[in-house]
Design a protein around this motif. Structure first.
Motif, PDB file in Angstrom:
ATOM      1  N   TYR A 174       0.655  -1.310   0.030  1.00  0.00           N
ATOM      2  CA  TYR A 174      -0.068   0.101  -0.160  1.00  0.00           C
ATOM      3  C   TYR A 174       0.765   1.293   0.093  1.00  0.00           C
ATOM      4  N   PRO A 175       1.850   1.334   1.002  1.00  0.00           N
ATOM      5  CA  PRO A 175       2.668   2.600   0.788  1.00  0.00           C
ATOM      6  C   PRO A 175       3.589   2.790  -0.599  1.00  0.00           C
ATOM      7  N   ALA A 176       3.938   1.494  -0.953  1.00  0.00           N
ATOM      8  CA  ALA A 176       4.834   1.676  -2.314  1.00  0.00           C
ATOM      9  C   ALA A 176       3.430   2.222  -3.494  1.00  0.00           C
ATOM     10  N   LEU A 177       2.392   1.796  -3.628  1.00  0.00           N
ATOM     11  CA  LEU A 177       1.329   1.948  -4.358  1.00  0.00           C
ATOM     12  C   LEU A 177       1.058   3.333  -4.414  1.00  0.00           C
ATOM     13  N   MET A 178       1.053   3.999  -3.157  1.00  0.00           N
ATOM     14  CA  MET A 178       0.738   5.520  -2.929  1.00  0.00           C
ATOM     15  C   MET A 178       1.683   6.344  -3.521  1.00  0.00           C
ATOM     16  N   ALA A 179       2.909   6.079  -3.632  1.00  0.00           N
ATOM     17  CA  ALA A 179       4.109   6.576  -4.066  1.00  0.00           C
ATOM     18  C   ALA A 179       3.756   6.838  -5.705  1.00  0.00           C
TER      19      ALA A 179
ATOM     20  N   PRO B  58      11.844  -5.156  -8.576  1.00  0.00           N
ATOM     21  CA  PRO B  58      12.190  -4.510  -7.171  1.00  0.00           C
ATOM     22  C   PRO B  58      13.214  -3.367  -7.454  1.00  0.00           C
ATOM     23  N   ILE B  59      14.085  -3.397  -8.264  1.00  0.00           N
ATOM     24  CA  ILE B  59      14.939  -2.225  -8.339  1.00  0.00           C
ATOM     25  C   ILE B  59      14.183  -0.845  -8.793  1.00  0.00           C
ATOM     26  N   LEU B  60      13.106  -0.979  -9.690  1.00  0.00           N
ATOM     27  CA  LEU B  60      12.187   0.064 -10.179  1.00  0.00           C
ATOM     28  C   LEU B  60      11.631   0.400  -8.985  1.00  0.00           C
ATOM     29  N   GLY B  61      10.964  -0.505  -8.215  1.00  0.00           N
ATOM     30  CA  GLY B  61      10.123  -0.151  -6.981  1.00  0.00           C
ATOM     31  C   GLY B  61      10.930   0.665  -5.731  1.00  0.00           C
ATOM     32  N   VAL B  62      12.255   0.227  -5.738  1.00  0.00           N
ATOM     33  CA  VAL B  62      13.075   1.127  -4.752  1.00  0.00           C
ATOM     34  C   VAL B  62      13.145   2.600  -5.339  1.00  0.00           C
ATOM     35  N   LEU B  63      13.431   2.557  -6.769  1.00  0.00           N
ATOM     36  CA  LEU B  63      13.814   3.850  -7.125  1.00  0.00           C
ATOM     37  C   LEU B  63      12.297   4.923  -7.008  1.00  0.00           C
ATOM     38  N   MET B  64      11.199   4.151  -7.269  1.00  0.00           N
ATOM     39  CA  MET B  64       9.978   5.065  -7.251  1.00  0.00           C
ATOM     40  C   MET B  64       9.843   5.699  -5.818  1.00  0.00           C
ATOM     41  N   CYS B  65      10.159   4.907  -4.808  1.00  0.00           N
ATOM     42  CA  CYS B  65      10.253   5.168  -3.325  1.00  0.00           C
ATOM     43  C   CYS B  65      11.261   6.336  -3.116  1.00  0.00           C
ATOM     44  N   VAL B  66      12.606   6.160  -3.843  1.00  0.00           N
ATOM     45  CA  VAL B  66      13.473   7.240  -3.648  1.00  0.00           C
ATOM     46  C   VAL B  66      13.043   8.640  -4.301  1.00  0.00           C
ATOM     47  N   PHE B  67      12.402   8.473  -5.222  1.00  0.00           N
ATOM     48  CA  PHE B  67      11.887   9.868  -5.856  1.00  0.00           C
ATOM     49  C   PHE B  67      10.893  10.671  -4.870  1.00  0.00           C
TER      50      PHE B  67
ATOM     51  N   LEU C  83       0.396  -6.564  -6.784  1.00  0.00           N
ATOM     52  CA  LEU C  83      -0.086  -4.983  -7.166  1.00  0.00           C
ATOM     53  C   LEU C  83       0.533  -4.202  -8.332  1.00  0.00           C
ATOM     54  N   SER C  84       1.308  -5.312  -9.035  1.00  0.00           N
ATOM     55  CA  SER C  84       1.809  -4.447 -10.346  1.00  0.00           C
ATOM     56  C   SER C  84       2.821  -3.397 -10.004  1.00  0.00           C
ATOM     57  N   LEU C  85       3.392  -3.333  -9.080  1.00  0.00           N
ATOM     58  CA  LEU C  85       4.274  -2.074  -8.630  1.00  0.00           C
ATOM     59  C   LEU C  85       5.663  -2.261  -9.439  1.00  0.00           C
ATOM     60  N   GLY C  86       6.049  -0.838  -9.399  1.00  0.00           N
ATOM     61  CA  GLY C  86       7.598  -0.933  -9.912  1.00  0.00           C
ATOM     62  C   GLY C  86       7.717  -0.356 -11.140  1.00  0.00           C
ATOM     63  N   VAL C  87       6.867  -1.121 -12.433  1.00  0.00           N
ATOM     64  CA  VAL C  87       6.995  -0.634 -13.851  1.00  0.00           C
ATOM     65  C   VAL C  87       6.205   0.701 -14.342  1.00  0.00           C
ATOM     66  N   GLY C  88       5.609   1.234 -13.362  1.00  0.00           N
ATOM     67  CA  GLY C  88       4.787   2.434 -13.836  1.00  0.00           C
ATOM     68  C   GLY C  88       3.366   2.243 -14.027  1.00  0.00           C
ATOM     69  N   THR C  89       2.788   1.037 -14.117  1.00  0.00           N
ATOM     70  CA  THR C  89       1.369   0.876 -14.126  1.00  0.00           C
ATOM     71  C   THR C  89       0.547   1.579 -13.503  1.00  0.00           C
ATOM     72  N   MET C  90       0.758   1.400 -12.249  1.00  0.00           N
ATOM     73  CA  MET C  90      -0.228   2.333 -11.374  1.00  0.00           C
ATOM     74  C   MET C  90       0.159   3.775 -11.526  1.00  0.00           C
TER      75      MET C  90
END
Length: 447
Positions: free
Chosen positions: A56-61, A388-397, A226-233
């Motif tokens: 949920y927190p990563a989805l919100m990002a 996973p790498i993209l998910g971390v980078l989304m959180c960094v942004f 939740l399809s996180l990390g690749v930009g779909t959400m």
């Protein structure tokens, strides 16, 4: 830009589309088999906790970045950059996401084509067309190319119609159908011998089964489901109205996705034990439960065959369910590169969909011609390493690059008192420190 940007017409439309993106083939067979091999109900409990603690927190990002910039993944990340270095990083991460989403769809279309072939096979079985049934269930290059192409054509047709007329329209139609079929199949399976044993494994937790490996597996399943990390959400978030409360919508998507994953387990786990009761081999020589494609294309078809005439109807319903799940996920993946091309080139949505769709179909064909060498490689490259790498980078942004005041202002749109809520007191630092650490832990575990 070649066309004005659309929006979802309703909150329900967005939740159905976002949940449809998350609920795919991997969710329906991945969650139940992860559950079966990780202590049963104990895994389910940990999964639900981590769905809200991590996913949920990563989805919100992603949702916040998308709605703020109202653009594709590359442009959105550039929009929140604060200097030349972060701008360059944004470009790299954005293009990495576009490429990863495209590659995921390239192998996903192959697997989805198998689902369509088995769906057609259930019909040819009813009609007594034995030769056609054998061709449809055989792993032939011709069959794989035809049904991959058919699935890509379906996905392209939906995406080319836009947000309201394509993604939202079909998501709000297909998701209720998916839910109805899943519930109907679950009710039927529960009437079969062996189902109660599977139900006990699924619903009665043995907390002594909980260990670091189980927790990390549940963490990975919650994140990837939740399809996180690749930009779909992120892209779906860019089509949201400024009047919508993002924390509430994000929670709704997480709840719907987790609930349908739970229902999938309620169907698949008892079905596996029913199959075992009917003499079907459900465990490997090492004692592990058969999972993934072997479960879908060997164990369950053997179960359907053992049911006689009723098995033909159950097989048709099951592979209809799997095909619907495949379509609702694939449209979100295709939207990632199509939204970039539509907004950053003179090409129209129809032209962009055709060009991108044909390129991805060509990549799928290359994979099929070199199946043994490329299929597993592409899956690992995208889902094990890139996501996973993209998910971390989304959180960094969101946590480190985007200015905190601008982040707050975006959240206030649609939720005036957000500053005084528990969400705002916890989430910014959570997505800054905790989410990257948890995702990296999952990544290291996968390696």
């Amino acid at each position: 830009m070649s066309a004005p940007r659309e929006q979802f017409s309703s909150k329900t439309g967005f939740v159905m589309a976002a949940a449809g993106s998350a609920i795919g083939l991997g969710n329906i067979w991945g969650f139940p088999t992860q559950t079966a091999s990780n202590g049963g109900a104990a895994f389910v409990v940990i999964y639900f906790i981590l769905a809200f603690v991590l996913a949920y927190p990563a989805l919100m990002a992603e949702l916040i970045i998308g709605r703020h910039a109202r653009a594709n993944v590359v442009t959105s990340l550039r929009h929140i950059s604060n200097g030349k270095k972060s701008y360059a990083l944004a470009s790299g991460v954005g293009f990495y996401g576009v490429i990863t989403a495209s590659l995921i769809l390239s192998f996903y279309a192959i697997v989805a084509g198998w689902m369509l072939a088995y769906l057609f096979e259930s019909i040819t079985q009813m009609l007594g067309w034995t030769q056609a049934s054998e061709w449809l269930t055989g792993f032939g290059l011709q069959r794989n190319l035809i049904f991959m192409g058919l699935f890509m054509a379906m996905t392209m047709a939906i995406i080319s119609s836009g947000i309201k007329g394509g993604i939202e329209k079909w998501s709000t139609r297909l998701m209720p159908m998916l839910l109805f079929i899943m519930i109907a199949l679950t009710v039927y399976v529960m009437t079969q011998d062996g189902a109660m044993e599977g139900l006990r494994v699924y619903l009665l937790p043995d907390f002594s089964q909980i260990n670091p490996g189980l927790i990390l597996d549940a963490m990975g399943q919650a994140f990837f489901s939740l399809s996180l990390g690749v930009g779909t959400m992120l892209v779906y978030g860019s089509y949201l109205s400024k009047q919508d409360s993002l924390p509430k919508l994000g929670a709704a998507v997480t709840l719907v996705d987790s609930s349908i994953a739970f229902l999938a387990g309620l169907l698949i786990i008892p079905a596996i034990f029913v199959a075992q009761k009917n003499g079907v081999t459900v465990f490997t020589e090492s004692g592990d439960m058969i999972a993934g494609p072997d479960l879908i294309f060997q164990v369950l078809p053997s179960l359907f065959d053992s049911m006689g005439d009723m098995g033909l109807i159950v097989a048709f319903a099951f592979f209809s369910l799997m095909s619907i799940a495949a379509v609702t996920s694939s449209i979100s993946m295709l939207e990632v590169p199509v939204s970039y091309m539509t907004e950053e080139t003179p090409a129209s949505r129809h032209q962009s969909t055709l060009i991108v769709g044909l390129i991805i179909a060509a990549i799928s064909a290359i994979i099929l011609f070199n199946f043994n060498d490329l299929f597993g490689l592409v899956i690992d490259l995208t889902t094990v390493y890139s996501q996973p790498i993209l998910g971390v980078l989304m959180c960094v942004f969101v946590g480190w690059i985007w200015h905190r005041n601008n982040l707050l202002e975006e959240l206030k749109a649609g939720h005036d008192n957000i500053e005084s809520t528990l969400f705002w007191k916890i989430w910014p630092n959570y997505v800054r420190f905790v989410c990257p650490a948890l995702i990296l832990a999952t990544f290291i575990r996968a390696l």
